[in-house]
Design an enzyme around this catalytic site. Structure first.
Site, PDB file in Angstrom:
ATOM      1  N   ARG A 142      41.021  52.826  30.124  1.00  0.00           N
ATOM      2  CA  ARG A 142      40.972  52.685  28.669  1.00  0.00           C
ATOM      3  C   ARG A 142      41.916  53.676  28.029  1.00  0.00           C
ATOM      4  NH1 ARG A 142      40.824  57.367  27.663  1.00  0.00           N
ATOM      5  NH2 ARG A 142      39.050  58.779  27.544  1.00  0.00           N
TER       6      ARG A 142
ATOM      7  N   ASP B 154      32.926  60.575  19.031  1.00  0.00           N
ATOM      8  CA  ASP B 154      31.848  59.671  19.473  1.00  0.00           C
ATOM      9  C   ASP B 154      30.547  60.434  19.678  1.00  0.00           C
ATOM     10  OD1 ASP B 154      32.878  60.919  21.767  1.00  0.00           O
ATOM     11  OD2 ASP B 154      32.972  59.085  22.962  1.00  0.00           O
TER      12      ASP B 154
ATOM     13  N   ASP C   4      34.096  55.631  26.522  1.00  0.00           N
ATOM     14  CA  ASP C   4      34.718  55.066  27.727  1.00  0.00           C
ATOM     15  C   ASP C   4      33.860  53.938  28.298  1.00  0.00           C
ATOM     16  OD1 ASP C   4      36.473  57.166  27.370  1.00  0.00           O
ATOM     17  OD2 ASP C   4      35.381  58.473  28.716  1.00  0.00           O
TER      18      ASP C   4
ATOM     19  N   ASN D 124      40.133  69.051  34.459  1.00  0.00           N
ATOM     20  CA  ASN D 124      38.891  68.460  34.929  1.00  0.00           C
ATOM     21  C   ASN D 124      37.774  68.848  33.968  1.00  0.00           C
ATOM     22  OD1 ASN D 124      36.452  67.925  36.211  1.00  0.00           O
ATOM     23  ND2 ASN D 124      37.437  68.012  38.207  1.00  0.00           N
TER      24      ASN D 124
HETATM   25  C1  GLA Z   1      36.118  61.960  26.837  1.00  0.00           C
HETATM   26  C2  GLA Z   1      34.652  61.523  26.668  1.00  0.00           C
HETATM   27  C3  GLA Z   1      34.529  60.517  25.519  1.00  0.00           C
HETATM   28  C4  GLA Z   1      35.169  61.095  24.250  1.00  0.00           C
HETATM   29  C5  GLA Z   1      36.586  61.603  24.538  1.00  0.00           C
HETATM   30  C6  GLA Z   1      37.200  62.313  23.361  1.00  0.00           C
HETATM   31  O1  GLA Z   1      36.898  60.890  27.253  1.00  0.00           O
HETATM   32  O2  GLA Z   1      34.170  60.922  27.862  1.00  0.00           O
HETATM   33  O3  GLA Z   1      33.170  60.185  25.310  1.00  0.00           O
HETATM   34  O4  GLA Z   1      34.354  62.106  23.730  1.00  0.00           O
HETATM   35  O5  GLA Z   1      36.612  62.493  25.624  1.00  0.00           O
HETATM   36  O6  GLA Z   1      37.390  61.450  22.291  1.00  0.00           O
END
Ligand code: GLA
Length: 410
Positions: free
Chosen positions: A44, A53, A142, A185
């Protein structure tokens, strides 16, 4: 509107796909029998809406055509056997009652085991919760886009309850993903959770100052809902009620009227106990302004004015600046790559995902794509031997792809 949150079942002619055939052969040579089914989950890219989020705000990602493919067969034993076609990731077997996930040392197999451990509730929401077992308190973007994606469209993902709305991207531009080749990480470091905690503390301190029940309130978005005002008002509330200087632990405790023990046991995550200062003003400003940019981005996509690409590009650029300066989740490599992408013909470019490394997403007019790719390759990748070695998988254009699916051999 709201879509299914479980993967569709599809049938596939394995013999007609080189990728499926290769995976099937590798599976047979390892386990001596063919897979019972295959499962795919796409990558994604978040087009806009970073680090909001988990504060309760809508985000705007799309799934990629590029994906992960797994071959699976149930067994009669209680042993989970995992293998990866990439030899860097070693085979792993574990008894289902002996699953141990070491959050200090996130190995590839733990991501599968987290899924196994959490698979009792609905998939999209449960997958977001599963990620918490690895130690990061992510928001669910995600997992939601992975399940709710549809080919050809990005989605506005809203939370609580989870909803997905199609966002048709304007024609005339493509999105290009570029890996900075700098790894971060997020499970092994405290960067990510520190931000989640800063947002949580900002929400609680503002809620208390507004006379609300702050104890149960966890998200800046929930505070916004409680107050029932506009995002602009939330921004001025932050400016009036928080100060730009970092907050010490002592000040946080004093503002909330709690002890340090309570701060550790009921507010902070385990891996943020060592954090001593919190930039509440900057983090809250980012969240409320970024939440507004997501809504503006969708509006431009829906209305497609003549200068749509330019407007979307500006929103992406503002998002990057806010991530870099207010949220401090960028890094020199990402900033350099964003600059190079802009100089190479992008109309907008920004870090995407958690940040501190990883990828950028750039919006590039279709007629400039070839020269864009050539320039970025030249200036960012060829200039460095390690980057040059990773170049083919690091820079690519992509269209919105479909969501996760389970395949049965036809
Ligand atoms: C990571 C997290 C998502 C979101 C992004 C930042 O990918 O897994 O849930 O918080 O960072 O937007």
């Amino acid at each position: 509107m709201a879509d299914r949150a479980t993967p569709p079942q599809q049938s596939v002619q394995v013999s007609e796909s080189e990728r499926f055939m290769k995976l099937k052969d590798a599976f047979i040579s390892k386990y001596g029998l063919p897979p019972a089914f295959y499962a795919r989950a796409p990558g994604r890219v978040n087009l806009i809406g970073e680090h909001i989020d988990y504060c309760g705000y809508a985000v705007l990602p799309m799934a990629l055509e590029q994906d992960i493919l797994a071959a699976v067969t149930p067994t009669q034993t209680k042993i989970i056997q995992l293998a990866n076609t990439n030899p860097v990731y070693l085979d792993f077997n574990v008894h289902i009652n002996k699953i141990h996930i070491d959050t200090a040392k996130p190995l590839w197999q733990y991501y599968f085991l987290c899924g196994f451990k959490g698979i009792q509730v609905e998939l999209a929401e449960i997958c977001a919760k599963c990620e918490h077992y690895i130690g990061t308190e992510g928001g669910g973007m995600d997992q939601s886009i992975s399940f709710l994606a549809e080919k050809g469209t990005a989605k506005l993902i809203e939370f609580n309850p989870l909803r997905a709305t199609k966002v048709k991207l304007p024609s005339g531009a493509v999105f290009v993903i570029a890996n900075s080749c700098k790894e971060m990480n997020k499970a092994a470091t405290a960067h990510f959770n520190t931000r989640v905690m800063e947002c949580r503390l900002a929400a609680k301190i503002l809620a208390k100052a507004k006379g609300l029940e702050w104890q149960k309130l966890l998200k800046l978005g929930d505070l916004h809902t409680e107050l029932g005002v506009s995002l602009e008002t939330m921004l001025s509330t932050v400016e009036q009620m928080l100060h730009p200087e970092p907050y010490s632990r002592e000040e946080v405790c004093q503002r909330l009227g709690i002890s340090q023990g309570e701060l550790f046991s009921s507010i902070l995550s385990q891996n943020t106990h060592n954090v001593t200062s919190f930039k509440l003003y900057q983090r809250a400003k980012h969240v409320y302004s970024e939440a507004g940019r997501v809504l503006q981005f969708k509006k431009v996509c829906d209305e497609t004015p003549a200068n749509a690409l330019q407007l979307l590009g500006e929103l992406m650029n503002q998002s990057h600046v806010s991530c870099r300066d207010m949220y401090e989740c960028s890094c020199p490599e990402l900033d350099q790559l964003v600059d190079i992408c802009m100089q190479s013909g992008a109309v907008g470019s920004r870090l995407t995902g958690a940040g501190w490394g990883g990828c950028t997403v750039s919006m590039v007019p279709t007629d400039k794509l070839d020269s864009f790719l050539a320039k970025v390759q030249e200036v960012y990748y060829k200039a460095d031997a390690q980057r040059a070695a990773m170049q083919t998988q690091s820079l690519f254009a992509t269209q919105p792809g479909g969501g996760a699916a389970v395949y049965h051999e036809a």
